[in-house]
Design a protein around this motif. Sequence first.
Motif: not given
Length: 240
Positions: A29, A58, A64
């Motif tokens: 991500n 995510g 992320s």
Amino acid sequence: MTGPDAGAVGVTTAGGIAVVALDRAAKRNALSTHLESRLAEALRSPSVVDSRAVVITGGAAVFSAGADVTELREMTPAAIAAYYRASGAVYEAVANLPQPTVAAITGYCLGGGLELALACDLRVADERAEFGFPEIGLGILPGSGGIARVVRELGPARTRDLVLRGRRFGPAEAASWGLLTEVVPAGAHVDRARALAAELAAAPPQALAWTKQVIDAAAESSHRTALLLEQLAYAALNRT
């Protein structure tokens, strides 16, 4: 960036809650300009605009791993400025949503990913979450509100510790400092974030929107100014 690794952002809704999910698993991500643009589009979609609360996640493995710095490395100062006016503005777009927002965090939440989480009103992390600002090791610094928000939340001394050293920290530390609303067992982050979002969604939306703004402004204002903002907002809301 296009192609199978470009990533996407999905939005699902139920009970007045919009769940906005980053989907770039092949790159953990990483927040490329493409993914930031898709996130900005998702925030403008009717599903989010008409919602009563927003969860940003995510997914099941990672929130992320940070910004996709390979895109920005060769940019000139003028190009960087243009970036912040375009896809790089999405972090402030999250912070400025009138609805309450909840970040649902697991795995890596680093750099730009942590900045995205900090732009949310509440943050729920499971016990597998790992946080940090690694930018200093790359010769840069957090540039999407990370320093500004951590200074406001934790003060300059803790911010120096985290940003200058670029050190990683876990959910227990983050919770003890007040950066997290709750820490939950592994895999429970999205369900708990949805539950908190549902609790918030039950409140009057105008009261939530005004109160969010007053809290943000009060954090940067004198006592007298903050008190005046409270009173003006109370007067505006009193007949709603």
